[in-house]
Design a protein around this motif. Structure first.
Motif, PDB file in Angstrom:
ATOM      1  N   ARG A 180     -12.791 -11.188   1.981  1.00 56.83           N
ATOM      2  CA  ARG A 180     -12.345  -9.967   2.634  1.00 56.83           C
ATOM      3  C   ARG A 180     -13.269  -9.550   3.766  1.00 56.83           C
ATOM      4  O   ARG A 180     -12.833  -8.991   4.782  1.00 56.83           O
ATOM      5  N   ASP A 181     -14.575  -9.790   3.626  1.00 55.47           N
ATOM      6  CA  ASP A 181     -15.495  -9.377   4.685  1.00 55.47           C
ATOM      7  C   ASP A 181     -15.451 -10.308   5.892  1.00 55.47           C
ATOM      8  O   ASP A 181     -16.158 -10.090   6.871  1.00 55.47           O
ATOM      9  N   TRP A 239      -4.792  -8.349   2.404  1.00 58.09           N
ATOM     10  CA  TRP A 239      -5.718  -9.056   1.508  1.00 58.09           C
ATOM     11  C   TRP A 239      -5.824  -8.309   0.175  1.00 58.09           C
ATOM     12  O   TRP A 239      -5.793  -8.921  -0.905  1.00 58.09           O
ATOM     13  N   ASP A 240      -5.964  -6.982   0.259  1.00 55.53           N
ATOM     14  CA  ASP A 240      -6.065  -6.188  -0.968  1.00 55.53           C
ATOM     15  C   ASP A 240      -4.814  -6.325  -1.824  1.00 55.53           C
ATOM     16  O   ASP A 240      -4.887  -6.431  -3.056  1.00 55.53           O
ATOM     17  N   LEU A 241      -3.648  -6.330  -1.181  1.00 55.76           N
ATOM     18  CA  LEU A 241      -2.402  -6.462  -1.938  1.00 55.76           C
ATOM     19  C   LEU A 241      -2.307  -7.824  -2.611  1.00 55.76           C
ATOM     20  O   LEU A 241      -1.900  -7.938  -3.770  1.00 55.76           O
ATOM     21  N   LEU A 242      -2.688  -8.868  -1.884  1.00 55.28           N
ATOM     22  CA  LEU A 242      -2.594 -10.215  -2.434  1.00 55.28           C
ATOM     23  C   LEU A 242      -3.535 -10.420  -3.607  1.00 55.28           C
ATOM     24  O   LEU A 242      -3.256 -11.228  -4.506  1.00 55.28           O
ATOM     25  N   HIS A 243      -4.651  -9.690  -3.601  1.00 60.87           N
ATOM     26  CA  HIS A 243      -5.644  -9.869  -4.660  1.00 60.87           C
ATOM     27  C   HIS A 243      -5.615  -8.734  -5.681  1.00 60.87           C
ATOM     28  O   HIS A 243      -6.499  -8.671  -6.554  1.00 60.87           O
ATOM     29  N   GLY A 244      -4.632  -7.851  -5.594  1.00 59.82           N
ATOM     30  CA  GLY A 244      -4.542  -6.752  -6.560  1.00 59.82           C
ATOM     31  C   GLY A 244      -5.737  -5.845  -6.538  1.00 59.82           C
ATOM     32  O   GLY A 244      -6.178  -5.351  -7.579  1.00 59.82           O
ATOM     33  N   ASN A 245      -6.287  -5.606  -5.338  1.00 57.09           N
ATOM     34  CA  ASN A 245      -7.542  -4.880  -5.209  1.00 57.09           C
ATOM     35  C   ASN A 245      -7.339  -3.591  -4.426  1.00 57.09           C
ATOM     36  O   ASN A 245      -8.117  -3.252  -3.545  1.00 57.09           O
TER      37      ASN A 245
END
Length: 336
Positions: free
Chosen positions: A100-101, A56-62
């Motif tokens: 994400r949560d 999820w972090d990778l897909l959202h650049g986070n």
């Protein structure tokens, strides 16, 4: 349009029934997302849910790091091999559509949608083995989608659930080889199966190789030359499909070789026959470690009645039963 709808009716029914039954069972047991009992225990909670959060972090650049390195685990670890091993089930990419949560929800959907897709594809494959009632094929495929392996092992490993779709996919590809058509499409199915998860794809490919071999032996009305051509077509299709998936497989294999070796497996002898027979019926597990093989009462009834169906040639009945017995034995004999 109507013939297309009729062709999709049985696979669609199998998908809906299998997914509905799985959700109903979770509701009865109060399991997430239909109750307070969490599914995220052991490996699912400690590895696979965090891996999906990382995706999820990778897909959202986070995130710090990238696809090749993860700074958020330990003191920083390589990530590409983990991505290719644990996150290549296509349904895992749905995680990017949810907050994400709530990452537990798309991880649950990976299991649920894999059950539906696997059941639908198995309905299609059964129709290629022998034409018959679409309803019966759908019901049998529900037993496949909710078999013991899914309920006891696969549900906690999202990447393994792609194997539920890989088995009928490779079966459909093998059937095209038998009829010597659609080599390119079959190759892509094999590649998709292997790229999604190499471990379950290897098992699926071995299983369908045995099924194809038996079907070729039983095809007495087909010249030997044509049977050899079908076999060669299957070998080339499997090789080409695996080569297409090789970029993902190579990274995974190299990472496995470089990792800490697991403890040596110790074979403690085959489990008692009574325990093995008990696993033919759903109802939980005993104290012994046994193969998880139940597929439901309908499948058991058909297997039990098959030797007495005189409409099926004796050679075919003997062949299929011999294959089944050999596979059953391989589940409990060393070194298989």
């Amino acid at each position: 349009m109507r013939p297309t709808i009729r062709r999709l009716a049985a696979p669609g029914l199998a998908a809906l029934l299998s997914m509905g039954a799985y959700c109903l069972a979770l509701t009865v047991h109060g399991s997430y997302p239909f109750g307070p009992r969490s599914r995220a225990v052991n490996d699912l909670g400690n590895q696979f849910v965090p891996f999906h959060a990382r995706l999820w972090d990778l897909l959202h650049g986070n995130t710090s790091g990238d696809l090749f390195f993860n700074w958020n685990s330990g003191y920083g670890v390589p990530f590409l091999a983990d991505f290719l091993t644990y996150l290549m089930n296509p349904f895992s990419w749905l995680v990017g559509l949810f907050p994400r949560d709530r990452v537990d929800l798309p991880v649950f959907l990976v299991t649920l949608l894999s059950i539906g897709l696997g059941s639908a594809l198995m309905t299609v494959f059964l129709g290629r083995l022998h034409p018959g009632s679409g309803l019966l094929r759908a019901l049998l495929s529900v037993g496949y989608g909710l078999c013991a392996w899914v309920l006891n092992d696969g549900y906690a490993d999202p990447m393994w659930m792609w194997g539920l779709a890989a088995l009928p996919m490779t079966g459909i590809a093998a059937d095209w080889c038998l009829h010597r058509r659609r080599w390119v499409a079959g190759t892509l199915l094999v590649a998709l199966a292997w790229a999604g998860n190499f471990y379950t794809a290897a098992m699926a490919t071995l299983a369908m190789a045995l099924v194809l071999g038996l079907r070729l032996l039983l095809a007495t009305g087909v010249p030997v030359r044509d049977r050899l051509r079908s076999l060669a077509r299957a070998l080339s299709m499997a090789a080409a499909g695996i080569l297409l998936a090789a970029p993902a497989l190579t990274v995974t294999f190299l990472a496995s070789q470089a990792s800490q070796p697991p403890l040596e497996a110790v074979y403690r002898g085959r489990p008692p026959l009574l325990y093995q027979l008990a696993q033919l019926l759903p109802g939980g597990r005993g104290g012994e470690s046994v193969p998880h093989i139940f597929i439901g009462v309908l499948g058991l009834l058909l297997v039990a009645a098959f030797p007495f169906v005189r409409a099926v040639p004796r050679r075919a009945r003997i062949g299929w039963y011999a294959l089944m017995a050999g596979i059953a034995g391989s589940l409990v004999w060393e070194p298989a």
